[in-house]
Scaffold this motif. Structure first.
Motif, PDB file in Angstrom:
ATOM      1  N   VAL A  95       9.138   6.560  -2.753  1.00 38.98           N
ATOM      2  CA  VAL A  95       8.284   7.618  -2.858  1.00 38.98           C
ATOM      3  C   VAL A  95       6.902   7.217  -3.371  1.00 38.98           C
ATOM      4  O   VAL A  95       6.691   7.066  -4.693  1.00 38.98           O
ATOM      5  CB  VAL A  95       8.599   8.810  -3.716  1.00 38.98           C
ATOM      6  CG1 VAL A  95       7.841  10.174  -3.758  1.00 38.98           C
ATOM      7  CG2 VAL A  95      10.085   9.207  -3.219  1.00 38.98           C
ATOM      8  N   ASP A  96       5.942   6.803  -2.702  1.00 39.45           N
ATOM      9  CA  ASP A  96       4.758   6.085  -2.792  1.00 39.45           C
ATOM     10  C   ASP A  96       3.484   7.081  -3.142  1.00 39.45           C
ATOM     11  O   ASP A  96       2.639   7.091  -2.569  1.00 39.45           O
ATOM     12  CB  ASP A  96       4.323   5.125  -1.682  1.00 39.45           C
ATOM     13  CG  ASP A  96       3.309   4.123  -1.958  1.00 39.45           C
ATOM     14  OD1 ASP A  96       3.257   3.883  -2.936  1.00 39.45           O
ATOM     15  OD2 ASP A  96       2.592   3.936  -0.947  1.00 39.45           O
ATOM     16  N   ASN A  97       3.835   7.854  -4.277  1.00 39.22           N
ATOM     17  CA  ASN A  97       2.841   8.842  -4.608  1.00 39.22           C
ATOM     18  C   ASN A  97       1.496   8.581  -4.936  1.00 39.22           C
ATOM     19  O   ASN A  97       0.376   8.972  -4.803  1.00 39.22           O
ATOM     20  CB  ASN A  97       3.209   9.847  -5.790  1.00 39.22           C
ATOM     21  CG  ASN A  97       4.270  10.885  -5.349  1.00 39.22           C
ATOM     22  OD1 ASN A  97       4.396  11.027  -3.992  1.00 39.22           O
ATOM     23  ND2 ASN A  97       4.848  11.458  -6.148  1.00 39.22           N
ATOM     24  N   ASP A  98       1.435   7.108  -5.695  1.00 39.69           N
ATOM     25  CA  ASP A  98       0.024   6.551  -5.947  1.00 39.69           C
ATOM     26  C   ASP A  98      -0.478   5.626  -5.095  1.00 39.69           C
ATOM     27  O   ASP A  98      -1.374   4.947  -5.417  1.00 39.69           O
ATOM     28  CB  ASP A  98       0.438   6.002  -7.481  1.00 39.69           C
ATOM     29  CG  ASP A  98       0.866   7.086  -8.512  1.00 39.69           C
ATOM     30  OD1 ASP A  98      -0.073   8.205  -8.352  1.00 39.69           O
ATOM     31  OD2 ASP A  98       1.389   6.621  -9.413  1.00 39.69           O
ATOM     32  N   TYR A  99       0.076   5.654  -3.855  1.00 39.72           N
ATOM     33  CA  TYR A  99      -0.341   4.560  -2.665  1.00 39.72           C
ATOM     34  C   TYR A  99      -0.213   3.178  -3.151  1.00 39.72           C
ATOM     35  O   TYR A  99      -0.980   2.470  -2.733  1.00 39.72           O
ATOM     36  CB  TYR A  99      -1.680   4.977  -2.410  1.00 39.72           C
ATOM     37  CG  TYR A  99      -1.872   6.176  -1.332  1.00 39.72           C
ATOM     38  CD1 TYR A  99      -2.617   5.995  -0.137  1.00 39.72           C
ATOM     39  CD2 TYR A  99      -1.494   7.370  -1.656  1.00 39.72           C
ATOM     40  CE1 TYR A  99      -2.726   7.230   0.751  1.00 39.72           C
ATOM     41  CE2 TYR A  99      -1.843   8.627  -0.936  1.00 39.72           C
ATOM     42  CZ  TYR A  99      -2.164   8.280   0.369  1.00 39.72           C
ATOM     43  OH  TYR A  99      -2.330   9.652   1.006  1.00 39.72           O
ATOM     44  N   ALA A 100       0.553   2.826  -4.106  1.00 42.07           N
ATOM     45  CA  ALA A 100       0.720   1.432  -4.417  1.00 42.07           C
ATOM     46  C   ALA A 100       1.274   0.383  -3.476  1.00 42.07           C
ATOM     47  O   ALA A 100       0.638  -0.663  -3.258  1.00 42.07           O
ATOM     48  CB  ALA A 100       1.884   1.263  -5.961  1.00 42.07           C
ATOM     49  N   ILE A 101       2.352   0.983  -2.775  1.00 38.37           N
ATOM     50  CA  ILE A 101       2.968   0.240  -1.703  1.00 38.37           C
ATOM     51  C   ILE A 101       1.862   0.121  -0.368  1.00 38.37           C
ATOM     52  O   ILE A 101       1.698  -0.773   0.358  1.00 38.37           O
ATOM     53  CB  ILE A 101       4.252   0.689  -1.377  1.00 38.37           C
ATOM     54  CG1 ILE A 101       5.251   0.490  -2.526  1.00 38.37           C
ATOM     55  CG2 ILE A 101       4.947  -0.080  -0.266  1.00 38.37           C
ATOM     56  CD1 ILE A 101       6.628   1.336  -2.571  1.00 38.37           C
ATOM     57  N   TRP A 102       1.514   1.416  -0.096  1.00 38.37           N
ATOM     58  CA  TRP A 102       0.182   1.368   0.944  1.00 38.37           C
ATOM     59  C   TRP A 102      -0.729   0.375   0.702  1.00 38.37           C
ATOM     60  O   TRP A 102      -1.048  -0.101   1.701  1.00 38.37           O
ATOM     61  CB  TRP A 102      -0.005   3.194   0.870  1.00 38.37           C
ATOM     62  CG  TRP A 102      -1.149   3.374   2.043  1.00 38.37           C
ATOM     63  CD1 TRP A 102      -2.311   3.151   1.796  1.00 38.37           C
ATOM     64  CD2 TRP A 102      -1.074   4.150   3.120  1.00 38.37           C
ATOM     65  NE1 TRP A 102      -3.177   3.683   2.674  1.00 38.37           N
ATOM     66  CE2 TRP A 102      -2.303   4.220   3.536  1.00 38.37           C
ATOM     67  CE3 TRP A 102      -0.155   4.589   3.817  1.00 38.37           C
ATOM     68  CZ2 TRP A 102      -2.434   4.992   4.782  1.00 38.37           C
ATOM     69  CZ3 TRP A 102      -0.201   5.534   4.707  1.00 38.37           C
ATOM     70  CH2 TRP A 102      -1.497   5.631   5.259  1.00 38.37           C
TER      71      TRP A 102
END
Length: 313
Positions: A95-102
């Motif tokens: 669950v990449d809510n902070d766009y870290a992996i993106w």
């Protein structure tokens, strides 16, 4: 120069798995799938990803889903968890809510596929729908197997679009990206206002009726009985909706002023009745027979409905 699988760190939560990273996935072929739960393009791709995960798991494939939200309400982990259950996703999801992996992937698209070999090197990528047979061949080559493609047939919103008859684009309703708005006097940002549908709607335009507040990314109904009208040309019509702070909100869909009958979508009955419960994409119309230009009207029985974007198929 080889590009390696970046860290999968920074997720708010992991579903179906403990947190994973390159060290945990070494020696395995990995397919990383970026998605967001309201994206019709991802929904139509997902049956393939799901089928590949199941078909090649014993051959060494690990699918990792990365849910990176587009709309504010998609940050709610509970909506993501419900989407995972509804789509029968059993592979790990970050669950990449902070766009870290993106950001680590420098990704820009929903959906996006990244194909990683056993040495952790990204060997291929694909953005958007399509290219399914080629993508499966890439997986087979990385896994060192050769067999017929897995049969896949999407149903409901997962069914392939009727591309020949798809003549209406995705249309956002919020002030920031909204366009083709046809209510007289235009939109007002963050102001409760009574809107009307014009006597005639041009194709690919939409309008509000009743009392609404137009926000940056959505339109919010302030008084029961308000609705949205859209003139479109496509087999399928979908609307991204969320219930706001309220509980379930009943709605009614009309097609050219009448009950949709056999042209109802999976979230509407033949009389046009539906219920807004989860925050997600709702399929309102799937035209039965010849696909033509139609006017969709959706009216809500309670205030609080949030509408974000129409998509078509």
């Amino acid at each position: 120069m080889a590009v390696h699988l970046p860290p999968l760190s920074g997720a708010a939560e992991w579903l179906n798995s403990e947190p994973l990273g390159p060290a945990d996935l070494g020696g395995r072929v990995v397919l990383v799938n970026f998605w967001t739960l309201t994206c019709i393009n991802w929904l139509r791709q997902e049956p393939y990803v799901r089928a590949w995960s199941q078909a090649y798991r014993d051959d060494g494939l690990v699918v990792v889903g990365v849910h990176t939200p587009e709309f504010g309400f998609e940050h709610e982990v509970d909506w993501v968890r419900r989407a995972v259950a509804a789509r029968s996703i059993d592979y790990p999801v970050a669950v990449d809510n902070d766009y870290a992996i993106w950001s680590a992937f420098d990704n820009h698209y929903w959906p996006a596929l990244y194909f990683v070999d056993t040495f952790g090197v990204i060997r291929d990528e694909h953005f958007g729908e399509g290219r399914y047979e080629q993508s499966e061949r890439v997986l087979q080559q990385l896994l060192g197997v050769e067999r017929d493609p897995v049969p896949v047939e999407g149903v409901g919103p997962e069914a392939e679009a009727d591309w020949t008859n798809l003549r209406t684009p995705e249309t956002y309703l919020g002030f920031r990206r909204g366009d083709h708005f046809a209510s007289p006097n235009g939109p007002a940002l963050d102001e409760r206002r009574a809107y009307q549908v014009p006597e005639s709607l041009g194709v690919n335009t939409w309008a509000l009726s009743g009392e609404w507040t137009i926000g940056s990314e959505n339109v919010v109904l302030d008084r029961a009985g308000g609705g949205i009208a859209f003139r479109f040309h496509a087999r399928d019509a979908h609307l991204v909706l969320a219930p706001g702070a309220g509980a379930s909100i009943p709605f009614r869909v009309l097609l050219d002023g009448a009950a949709p009958g056999p042209s109802h979508g999976v979230d509407v009955d033949v009389d046009g009745n539906g219920v807004l419960g989860d925050g997600r994409l709702y399929q309102l119309v799937r035209q039965d027979g010849v696909v033509g230009e139609r006017t969709l009207e959706i009216t809500f029985g309670e205030p609080g409905a949030e509408a974000y974007a129409f998509t078509f198929g």
